[in-house]
Enzyme design. Structure first.
Site, PDB file in Angstrom:
ATOM      1  CG  HIS A 103      -1.772  -1.055   1.511  1.00  0.00           C
ATOM      2  ND1 HIS A 103      -1.337  -2.240   2.069  1.00  0.00           N
ATOM      3  CD2 HIS A 103      -3.105  -1.186   1.326  1.00  0.00           C
ATOM      4  CE1 HIS A 103      -2.377  -3.055   2.203  1.00  0.00           C
ATOM      5  NE2 HIS A 103      -3.456  -2.444   1.756  1.00  0.00           N
ATOM      6  CG  ASP A 106       1.750  -0.889   3.359  1.00  0.00           C
ATOM      7  OD1 ASP A 106       0.967  -0.412   4.189  1.00  0.00           O
ATOM      8  OD2 ASP A 106       1.479  -1.879   2.653  1.00  0.00           O
TER       9      ASP A 106
END
Length: 443
Positions: A103, A106
């Site tokens: 993501h 992340d």
């Protein structure tokens, strides 16, 4: 601290065969072994996920984090994010798996404003491009996190506040363009909060239309920038919301049909989400195959005694064999693969536990591939399936299924033939025994 020191006591994981006693070696995953006409690495297309492996610190709703990862020791600033990325790629190398997934949030420093987001994500993408070049690791899929930040408490694309939807559009555009730049094979949309808690404050029709329009705009932008990968939706019935609009594969297909996207978007099936929908993993794959929207897989498992997303590493060869049969019947992956969107347990706090989790899961899936391939090559199970529907290939079956037939003509055919249908055994126990035999023999 040198990023490579976190896993420094762990040797690179290699294939050593079924008889090895080395617990940190692959027993069944021989990446160069040819199965069903492909190298095992190319058939399974394993990916390690940033999300659970490097972003979760072991917290749950009842307690604080337990892992004490060094990149979680202070603020999630640019230095911490850079360190985390370097450690992650060292881990990917140790496992010698070809892909990873992330993501946007992340891999970057924490942000609040639009400007901060653009700056820090651009910095992260530059670094990921460098790390991919140095290690040879590739991107299976990228995505944007439209569920963790408080702004997304009422969803991303379905949010009642258009400013939130616009912020989500910024993240998705950025993550899609980054995925394209990094050579990603897919782009995933997981609508973690695209649903509702209560109908008292929810306009379902409006929210579905917002979601349909948002997804249409994502597809439009994909073509505009020349991204050749697949757009994926990841079905999930509930949790964190009470009801989510992408409940399961069949629901997603109906949604795609309504908005004219069934030829543009496929599904990323997560095993644990199938459990939450009260389906089996193999059911979701088979449904996606039947509807023509099978894309990719998040390989984790749930717990039948828990009603939430436990995201555990797969450890049942029998269950995975049933799923792998459906993958083989789908012709294998095109752009997709097996992504380990799984996490070690809160008590498994040492670096080596992350390695055990991935090594065991890789071998479970590799062994399941061998078992499923042997089942297909043996042919007995598929023959039972074919025999069960053989009547449709005969004269009577062809008459019933003819394009010019009607309900009345079919009923008249039954009268004319004076049919007396006989019950035929489904041979379920025999088929289950055959599966277990091949699971036990897989090497």
């Amino acid at each position: 601290m040198n990023p490579t020191s976190y896993f420094s006591e762990i040797a690179p994981v290699t294939f050593k065969g079924p008889d090895t006693t080395d617990e940190l070696a692959y027993r069944f995953y021989d990446k160069d072994r040819v199965v069903m006409g492909k190298r095992m690495e190319d058939y399974l297309r394993f990916a390690v996920c940033f999300w659970h492996s490097f972003c979760w610190n072991g917290f749950d709703v009842f307690g604080a984090g337990t892992f004490n990862r060094p990149w979680h020791a202070g603020a999630n600033d640019a230095d911490a994010a850079r360190f985390k990325r370097a450690v992650a790629f060292d881990f990917f190398n140790k496992l010698d798996l070809p892909f990873y997934a992330f993501h946007d949030v992340d891999v970057m420093a924490a942000t609040e404003t639009v400007g901060e987001y653009q700056h820090h994500f651009a910095e992260a993408v530059d670094d990921l491009e460098r790390l991919q070049g140095e290690t040879g690791r590739k991107l299976l899929w990228g995505t944007a996190n439209l569920f963790s930040h408080p702004r997304y408490a009422a969803g991303g694309a379905t949010n009642p506040n258009p400013e939130v939807v616009a912020f989500g559009a910024l993240q998705v555009r950025s993550a899609l363009e980054a995925t394209h730049r990094l050579g990603g094979s897919n782009y995933v949309l997981w609508g973690g909060r695209e649903g509702y808690e209560t109908l008292l404050n929810t306009d379902i029709g409006r929210e579905l239309d917002q979601l349909g329009r948002f997804l249409s705009l994502v597809v439009e932008h994909k073509h505009k920038i020349g991204f050749k990968g697949t757009i994926l939706i990841e079905p999930k019935p509930h949790e964190p919301t009470k009801h989510q609009y992408d409940f399961d594969t069949a629901t997603v297909f109906g949604f795609l049909k309504r908005y004219g996207l069934e030829n543009e978007v496929k599904v990323n099936i997560e095993a644990n989400h199938a459990t939450l929908a009260r389906h089996t993993f193999e059911h979701e794959i088979a449904t996606a195959r039947a509807l023509g929207i099978f894309g990719s897989i998040d390989a984790n498992r749930g717990d039948n005694q828990n009603g939430w997303d436990t995201d555990q590493f797969p450890n049942s060869v029998e269950e995975m064999t049933l799923a792998m049969l459906e993958v083989i019947r789908a012709g294998g992956f095109t752009d997709g693969g097996f992504n380990f969107d799984a996490k070690v347990r809160r008590q498994s706090s040492d670096p080596v536990d992350m390695v055990h989790g991935h090594v065991g899961a890789v071998d479970v899936i590799a062994r399941a591939l061998l078992a499923a391939a042997a089942i297909v090559e043996d042919g007995r199970i598929d023959q039972v399936r074919a025999d069960r529907y053989a009547g449709w290939d005969g004269e009577f079956g062809k008459a019933v299924s003819a394009e010019n037939s009607s309900l009345a003509s079919i009923a008249d055919l039954a009268v004319a033939k004076e049919i007396r249908p006989a019950h035929k055994s489904g041979r379920q126990e025999r088929l289950e025994n055959l599966v277990n035999r091949f699971v036990g023999d897989a090497r």
